[in-house]
Design a protein around this motif. Structure first.
Motif, short mmCIF file in Angstrom:
data_model
loop_
_atom_site.label_atom_id
_atom_site.label_comp_id
_atom_site.label_asym_id
_atom_site.label_seq_id
_atom_site.Cartn_x
_atom_site.Cartn_y
_atom_site.Cartn_z
N UNK A 1 0.84 -1.21 0.00
CA UNK A 1 0.00 0.00 0.00
C UNK A 1 0.87 1.25 0.00
N UNK A 2 1.39 1.61 -1.18
CA UNK A 2 2.34 2.71 -1.26
C UNK A 2 1.73 4.03 -0.83
N UNK A 3 0.42 4.18 -0.99
CA UNK A 3 -0.21 5.44 -0.60
C UNK A 3 -0.10 5.68 0.90
N UNK A 4 0.18 4.61 1.68
CA UNK A 4 0.35 4.75 3.12
C UNK A 4 1.81 5.00 3.49
N UNK A 5 2.71 4.99 2.50
CA UNK A 5 4.14 5.08 2.77
C UNK A 5 4.77 6.29 2.08
N UNK A 6 4.03 7.35 1.93
CA UNK A 6 4.49 8.48 1.12
C UNK A 6 5.72 9.16 1.71
N UNK A 7 5.99 8.97 3.00
CA UNK A 7 7.15 9.59 3.62
C UNK A 7 8.34 8.64 3.72
N UNK A 8 8.20 7.44 3.16
CA UNK A 8 9.29 6.46 3.22
C UNK A 8 10.49 6.95 2.42
N UNK A 9 11.68 6.88 3.05
CA UNK A 9 12.90 7.34 2.39
C UNK A 9 13.83 6.20 2.00
N UNK A 10 13.68 5.04 2.62
CA UNK A 10 14.57 3.91 2.32
C UNK A 10 13.75 2.63 2.21
N UNK A 11 13.98 1.88 1.13
CA UNK A 11 13.29 0.61 0.93
C UNK A 11 14.32 -0.47 0.62
N UNK A 12 14.52 -1.41 1.55
CA UNK A 12 15.44 -2.53 1.40
C UNK A 12 14.62 -3.81 1.36
N UNK A 13 14.78 -4.58 0.30
CA UNK A 13 14.02 -5.82 0.13
C UNK A 13 15.01 -6.98 0.02
N UNK A 14 14.93 -7.93 0.96
CA UNK A 14 15.86 -9.05 0.98
C UNK A 14 15.23 -10.27 0.32
N UNK A 15 15.37 -10.35 -0.99
CA UNK A 15 14.97 -11.54 -1.73
C UNK A 15 16.15 -11.96 -2.58
N UNK A 16 16.26 -13.24 -2.86
CA UNK A 16 17.43 -13.76 -3.57
C UNK A 16 17.15 -14.05 -5.03
#
Length: 283
Positions: free
Chosen positions: A7-22
């Motif tokens: 739900x990106x509309x709830x994360x509008x102030x997010x500054x860093x996105x780290x996703x741990x998938x291989x």
């Protein structure tokens, strides 16, 4: 949960996105609903479609599928400073992958570039004459370059040396050929050089080829010796070796003796353990 269903509309102030998938994500990732995002990191490969508007805040992307490296995308993220590029999960090995590199010219603020796999076309050496601009104005602010498994021929490495602000160069399985004879006038600002798992055996270099080098890190089983001319580099502080031949270690010790004769008593030769050596890839 799929990344694109967040739900990106709830994360509008997010500054860093780290996703741990291989693994790599096949469908393009839609991050453009995060206007404050500065750093995007995925342990895999990301595909992106260009946004409709300019995103001034985005400063870092790791790792981006090279096919997403279009002029349209880069013109809309003009403040990007760090970029990692990979070939992704599915790649047509017959495809010429050179044009993506030309598009980096739109990222004039880029400081840190990490290129993985065979994405530097054999015509890489022609970059100095592409279009109406020269390598001196291509990536004018690049300070760090990491090449992993790119298989760039040593004879073309002089183009890398022409990047005007390059300070850090890390080569991992990135050089093809047994002999490297650098050309004069390159690597004028290089301070840190790390070479690992390359075919290099004979290095025909002088101190003048790396005039302000401070640290040399090497891990190569069959490499014969470090050029004796490195003893003439007044700025050199250390040579660090891991799994190198006895002759390479001996040559480093000889350079240390000469450096001390010149009064550089702080100069060191270090034999690294694996854990310490790996840390240098994230320098």
């Amino acid at each position: 949960m799929k990344l694109n269903s967040l739900p990106l509309f709830m994360l509008r102030n997010l500054q860093r996105l780290d996703v741990s998938v291989n693994f790599s994500i096949n469908e393009p990732l839609n991050i453009w609903g995060l206007p404050q995002l500065k750093n995007l990191t995925l342990r895999g490969t990301i595909s992106l479609v260009p946004p409709r508007s300019v995103h001034h805040n985005l400063e870092s992307i790791r790792l981006l599928d090279y096919r997403s490296c279009t002029d349209e995308l880069f013109m809309r993220i003009p403040n990007l400073k760090t970029l990692g590029v990979d070939e992704g999960r599915k790649i047509n090995l017959k495809c010429k992958a050179f044009s993506w590199f030309e598009n980096l010219a739109y990222l004039y603020k880029l400081e840190d570039l990490h290129v993985c796999e065979k994405l530097l076309h054999p015509e890489f050496s022609t970059i100095h004459s592409m279009g109406t601009w020269s390598v001196e104005i291509f990536l004018p602010n690049l300070k760090k370059l990491k090449l992993f498994n790119t298989k760039l021929n040593w004879k073309n490495m002089y183009v890398v040396g022409m990047l005007p602000k390059l300070e850090v160069l890390i080569l991992r399985s990135a050089g093809v050929g047994r002999k490297w004879k650098p050309k004069d006038g390159g690597f004028l600002g290089l301070k840190f050089l790390c070479i690992e798992s390359c075919d290099l055996q004979i290095w025909k270099a002088t101190g003048g080829h790396f005039p302000i080098l401070e640290c040399l890190v090497m891990c190569m089983d069959y490499f014969e010796k470090i050029p004796s001319g490195f003893a003439d580099i007044a700025t050199l502080k250390s040579i660090k070796l891991h799994e190198c031949s006895k002759s390479a270690i001996s040559s480093a010790k000889c350079i240390q003796e000469e450096q001390r004769e010149y009064g550089n008593n702080a100069f060191t030769v270090d034999i690294l353990r694996y854990d310490d050596f790996v840390d240098y890839f994230w320098y």
